[in-house]
Design a protein around this motif. Structure first.
Motif, PDB file in Angstrom:
ATOM      1  N   PHE A  11       0.823  -1.201   0.000  1.00 44.57           N
ATOM      2  CA  PHE A  11       0.000   0.000   0.000  1.00 44.57           C
ATOM      3  C   PHE A  11       0.863   1.260   0.000  1.00 44.57           C
ATOM      4  O   PHE A  11       0.548   2.250  -0.672  1.00 44.57           O
ATOM      5  CB  PHE A  11      -0.926  -0.009   1.218  1.00 44.57           C
ATOM      6  CG  PHE A  11      -1.642   1.293   1.450  1.00 44.57           C
ATOM      7  CD1 PHE A  11      -2.720   1.665   0.664  1.00 44.57           C
ATOM      8  CD2 PHE A  11      -1.230   2.148   2.471  1.00 44.57           C
ATOM      9  CE1 PHE A  11      -3.371   2.870   0.881  1.00 44.57           C
ATOM     10  CE2 PHE A  11      -1.881   3.354   2.688  1.00 44.57           C
ATOM     11  CZ  PHE A  11      -2.957   3.716   1.895  1.00 44.57           C
ATOM     12  N   LEU A  12       1.963   1.232   0.736  1.00 44.56           N
ATOM     13  CA  LEU A  12       2.832   2.404   0.829  1.00 44.56           C
ATOM     14  C   LEU A  12       3.744   2.568  -0.386  1.00 44.56           C
ATOM     15  O   LEU A  12       4.290   3.661  -0.592  1.00 44.56           O
ATOM     16  CB  LEU A  12       3.696   2.308   2.092  1.00 44.56           C
ATOM     17  CG  LEU A  12       2.962   2.319   3.432  1.00 44.56           C
ATOM     18  CD1 LEU A  12       3.940   2.125   4.579  1.00 44.56           C
ATOM     19  CD2 LEU A  12       2.180   3.617   3.607  1.00 44.56           C
ATOM     20  N   HIS A  13       3.959   1.505  -1.164  1.00 43.54           N
ATOM     21  CA  HIS A  13       4.910   1.538  -2.278  1.00 43.54           C
ATOM     22  C   HIS A  13       6.310   1.918  -1.782  1.00 43.54           C
ATOM     23  O   HIS A  13       7.043   2.652  -2.449  1.00 43.54           O
ATOM     24  CB  HIS A  13       4.462   2.522  -3.366  1.00 43.54           C
ATOM     25  CG  HIS A  13       3.163   2.170  -4.012  1.00 43.54           C
ATOM     26  ND1 HIS A  13       3.033   1.149  -4.927  1.00 43.54           N
ATOM     27  CD2 HIS A  13       1.919   2.700  -3.851  1.00 43.54           C
ATOM     28  CE1 HIS A  13       1.762   1.070  -5.320  1.00 43.54           C
ATOM     29  NE2 HIS A  13       1.073   1.996  -4.678  1.00 43.54           N
ATOM     30  N   LEU A  14       6.661   1.404  -0.613  1.00 47.97           N
ATOM     31  CA  LEU A  14       7.970   1.698  -0.019  1.00 47.97           C
ATOM     32  C   LEU A  14       8.619   0.372   0.378  1.00 47.97           C
ATOM     33  O   LEU A  14       8.207  -0.243   1.372  1.00 47.97           O
ATOM     34  CB  LEU A  14       7.829   2.598   1.213  1.00 47.97           C
ATOM     35  CG  LEU A  14       7.307   4.018   0.971  1.00 47.97           C
ATOM     36  CD1 LEU A  14       7.061   4.734   2.300  1.00 47.97           C
ATOM     37  CD2 LEU A  14       8.298   4.804   0.123  1.00 47.97           C
ATOM     38  N   PRO A  15       9.622  -0.084  -0.352  1.00 48.95           N
ATOM     39  CA  PRO A  15      10.296  -1.325   0.043  1.00 48.95           C
ATOM     40  C   PRO A  15      11.095  -1.122   1.318  1.00 48.95           C
ATOM     41  O   PRO A  15      11.513  -0.010   1.656  1.00 48.95           O
ATOM     42  CB  PRO A  15      11.210  -1.628  -1.147  1.00 48.95           C
ATOM     43  CG  PRO A  15      11.457  -0.293  -1.770  1.00 48.95           C
ATOM     44  CD  PRO A  15      10.198   0.495  -1.577  1.00 48.95           C
ATOM     45  N   ALA A  16      11.296  -2.216   2.042  1.00 47.39           N
ATOM     46  CA  ALA A  16      12.077  -2.149   3.279  1.00 47.39           C
ATOM     47  C   ALA A  16      13.525  -1.812   2.971  1.00 47.39           C
ATOM     48  O   ALA A  16      14.102  -2.326   2.014  1.00 47.39           O
ATOM     49  CB  ALA A  16      11.982  -3.479   4.028  1.00 47.39           C
ATOM     50  N   GLN A  17      14.116  -0.919   3.773  1.00 45.51           N
ATOM     51  CA  GLN A  17      15.504  -0.526   3.619  1.00 45.51           C
ATOM     52  C   GLN A  17      16.313  -1.054   4.801  1.00 45.51           C
ATOM     53  O   GLN A  17      15.876  -0.943   5.945  1.00 45.51           O
ATOM     54  CB  GLN A  17      15.628   1.008   3.556  1.00 45.51           C
ATOM     55  CG  GLN A  17      14.888   1.653   2.403  1.00 45.51           C
ATOM     56  CD  GLN A  17      15.475   1.263   1.064  1.00 45.51           C
ATOM     57  OE1 GLN A  17      16.670   0.969   0.960  1.00 45.51           O
ATOM     58  NE2 GLN A  17      14.653   1.257   0.031  1.00 45.51           N
ATOM     59  N   PRO A  18      17.488  -1.641   4.531  1.00 44.76           N
ATOM     60  CA  PRO A  18      18.318  -2.125   5.644  1.00 44.76           C
ATOM     61  C   PRO A  18      18.695  -0.973   6.575  1.00 44.76           C
ATOM     62  O   PRO A  18      18.981   0.139   6.139  1.00 44.76           O
ATOM     63  CB  PRO A  18      19.556  -2.702   4.935  1.00 44.76           C
ATOM     64  CG  PRO A  18      19.120  -2.970   3.525  1.00 44.76           C
ATOM     65  CD  PRO A  18      18.103  -1.928   3.219  1.00 44.76           C
ATOM     66  N   GLU A  19      18.669  -1.261   7.850  1.00 48.97           N
ATOM     67  CA  GLU A  19      19.051  -0.293   8.879  1.00 48.97           C
ATOM     68  C   GLU A  19      18.177   0.961   8.849  1.00 48.97           C
ATOM     69  O   GLU A  19      18.634   2.053   9.183  1.00 48.97           O
ATOM     70  CB  GLU A  19      20.528   0.104   8.740  1.00 48.97           C
ATOM     71  CG  GLU A  19      21.496  -1.064   8.736  1.00 48.97           C
ATOM     72  CD  GLU A  19      21.395  -1.915  10.014  1.00 48.97           C
ATOM     73  OE1 GLU A  19      21.174  -1.320  11.092  1.00 48.97           O
ATOM     74  OE2 GLU A  19      21.523  -3.144   9.915  1.00 48.97           O
ATOM     75  N   ALA A  20      16.916   0.810   8.446  1.00 46.66           N
ATOM     76  CA  ALA A  20      16.016   1.966   8.404  1.00 46.66           C
ATOM     77  C   ALA A  20      14.624   1.530   8.823  1.00 46.66           C
ATOM     78  O   ALA A  20      14.166   0.440   8.467  1.00 46.66           O
ATOM     79  CB  ALA A  20      15.977   2.584   7.008  1.00 46.66           C
ATOM     80  N   MET A  21      13.951   2.374   9.574  1.00 47.13           N
ATOM     81  CA  MET A  21      12.589   2.119  10.039  1.00 47.13           C
ATOM     82  C   MET A  21      11.650   3.117   9.366  1.00 47.13           C
ATOM     83  O   MET A  21      11.959   4.304   9.246  1.00 47.13           O
ATOM     84  CB  MET A  21      12.513   2.271  11.564  1.00 47.13           C
ATOM     85  CG  MET A  21      11.139   1.979  12.149  1.00 47.13           C
ATOM     86  SD  MET A  21      11.096   2.243  13.951  1.00 47.13           S
ATOM     87  CE  MET A  21      11.131   4.027  14.021  1.00 47.13           C
ATOM     88  N   THR A  22      10.496   2.622   8.924  1.00 49.38           N
ATOM     89  CA  THR A  22       9.482   3.467   8.293  1.00 49.38           C
ATOM     90  C   THR A  22       8.387   3.769   9.307  1.00 49.38           C
ATOM     91  O   THR A  22       7.968   2.886  10.058  1.00 49.38           O
ATOM     92  CB  THR A  22       8.879   2.776   7.059  1.00 49.38           C
ATOM     93  OG1 THR A  22       9.922   2.515   6.114  1.00 49.38           O
ATOM     94  CG2 THR A  22       7.823   3.631   6.395  1.00 49.38           C
ATOM     95  N   VAL A  23       7.914   5.009   9.332  1.00 44.57           N
ATOM     96  CA  VAL A  23       6.898   5.446  10.288  1.00 44.57           C
ATOM     97  C   VAL A  23       5.655   5.897   9.536  1.00 44.57           C
ATOM     98  O   VAL A  23       5.750   6.641   8.548  1.00 44.57           O
ATOM     99  CB  VAL A  23       7.432   6.589  11.173  1.00 44.57           C
ATOM    100  CG1 VAL A  23       6.311   7.170  12.039  1.00 44.57           C
ATOM    101  CG2 VAL A  23       8.564   6.098  12.059  1.00 44.57           C
ATOM    102  N   LEU A  24       4.487   5.424   9.996  1.00 45.75           N
ATOM    103  CA  LEU A  24       3.195   5.841   9.476  1.00 45.75           C
ATOM    104  C   LEU A  24       2.339   6.296  10.642  1.00 45.75           C
ATOM    105  O   LEU A  24       2.162   5.546  11.623  1.00 45.75           O
ATOM    106  CB  LEU A  24       2.527   4.694   8.721  1.00 45.75           C
ATOM    107  CG  LEU A  24       1.176   4.948   8.056  1.00 45.75           C
ATOM    108  CD1 LEU A  24       0.999   4.041   6.847  1.00 45.75           C
ATOM    109  CD2 LEU A  24      -0.010   4.715   9.023  1.00 45.75           C
ATOM    110  N   LEU A  25       1.792   7.502  10.558  1.00 48.86           N
ATOM    111  CA  LEU A  25       0.917   8.035  11.607  1.00 48.86           C
ATOM    112  C   LEU A  25      -0.490   8.179  11.051  1.00 48.86           C
ATOM    113  O   LEU A  25      -0.682   8.717   9.955  1.00 48.86           O
ATOM    114  CB  LEU A  25       1.421   9.407  12.090  1.00 48.86           C
ATOM    115  CG  LEU A  25       2.858   9.472  12.620  1.00 48.86           C
ATOM    116  CD1 LEU A  25       3.187  10.887  13.080  1.00 48.86           C
ATOM    117  CD2 LEU A  25       3.075   8.476  13.745  1.00 48.86           C
ATOM    118  N   ALA A  26      -1.493   7.686  11.802  1.00 45.76           N
ATOM    119  CA  ALA A  26      -2.893   7.783  11.404  1.00 45.76           C
ATOM    120  C   ALA A  26      -3.716   8.226  12.596  1.00 45.76           C
ATOM    121  O   ALA A  26      -3.515   7.732  13.725  1.00 45.76           O
ATOM    122  CB  ALA A  26      -3.402   6.443  10.868  1.00 45.76           C
ATOM    123  N   ASP A  27      -4.660   9.153  12.365  1.00 48.47           N
ATOM    124  CA  ASP A  27      -5.478   9.657  13.476  1.00 48.47           C
ATOM    125  C   ASP A  27      -6.628   8.696  13.765  1.00 48.47           C
ATOM    126  O   ASP A  27      -6.764   7.643  13.137  1.00 48.47           O
ATOM    127  CB  ASP A  27      -5.971  11.077  13.184  1.00 48.47           C
ATOM    128  CG  ASP A  27      -6.844  11.150  11.933  1.00 48.47           C
ATOM    129  OD1 ASP A  27      -7.311  10.084  11.450  1.00 48.47           O
ATOM    130  OD2 ASP A  27      -7.060  12.259  11.415  1.00 48.47           O
TER     131      ASP A  27
END
Length: 236
Positions: free
Chosen positions: A193-209
């Motif tokens: 859904f995000l169209h963002l592949p996982a990156q080594p040594e990196a965390m992805t953040v999603l905020l939803a109300d």
């Protein structure tokens, strides 16, 4: 049949007294005039020179008869041949280059879109609806466990805001003494859904109300300062 000298390619400026000069499209139309020119030139070459009558007291001078019609015809022939050569001259065709590949389109912005109705799984493989955890700070840790980033998010989250870690196959252990819900997304629906592949040594953040509206998406996070203001606003 032809066109006037004003339209012909490369014609010089001709004296106005010559009148309108027409250049035919087919040079063969000038065969008769060309033969007349050759006869005239041959006659001039073979004819004996004529001496002009001279007046008493004046030196003899050579006078040539006007040759304007012959000159006009000669210019017309040259212009016709030049025009035909210009039209029929083969032109090099430019071979088309390789087709340029279309540029990659950036992912569609996700801000203000609704969180998808996905089911995650807990440690016992029981389904957990993602929308049932709102408002939420979703931390995708499938590329990096990043325990220090998870601890920072748990400490900065206001009361009533859920901090959720999402791994790929099975939940990662949450830091001790933290209010973190550890879940997994084996189907990879959230990443898709995000169209963002996982990156080594990196965390992805999603905020939803609490209404499910996406407030912020950060592909890579360096510290809590990157989203602390938006995280605090989820409690409103």
């Amino acid at each position: 049949m032809g066109k006037a000298d004003a339209d012909g390619p490369g014609l010089p400026d001709l004296p106005p007294e010559w009148g309108r000069v027409v250049v035919p499209d087919d040079a063969s139309a000038l065969a008769e005039e060309a033969e007349q020119i050759r006869r005239e030139l041959h006659r001039r070459v073979t004819a004996p020179p004529r001496r002009a009558a001279r007046r008493p007291g004046r030196p003899a001078s050579r006078r040539w008869p006007p040759a304007v019609p012959v000159l006009v015809l000669l210019v017309t022939v040259v212009a016709a041949v030049a025009g035909l050569a210009t039209v029929t001259w083969p032109r090099a065709t430019r071979s088309p280059g390789p087709a340029a590949s279309p540029p990659e389109r950036p992912p569609t912005p996700l801000t203000d879109r609704l969180l998808p109705a996905l089911d995650l799984v807990d440690a016992g493989q029981a389904p957990v609806p993602l929308r049932g955890l709102l408002p939420a700070a979703v931390l995708l840790v499938d590329g990096c466990p990043c325990p220090e980033r998870v601890t920072e998010a748990a400490a900065a989250a206001p009361p009533g805001v859920n901090v959720v870690t999402v791994a790929s196959t099975s939940p990662r252990a949450a830091p001790s003494d933290s209010r973190v819900r550890a879940l997994a997304d084996p189907a990879g629906g959230l990443r898709a859904f995000l169209h963002l592949p996982a990156q080594p040594e990196a965390m992805t953040v999603l905020l939803a109300d609490r209404s499910g509206r996406i407030v912020l998406v950060l592909p890579e996070v360096d510290s809590i300062a990157d989203y602390q203001v938006e995280l605090a606003g989820l409690a409103g």
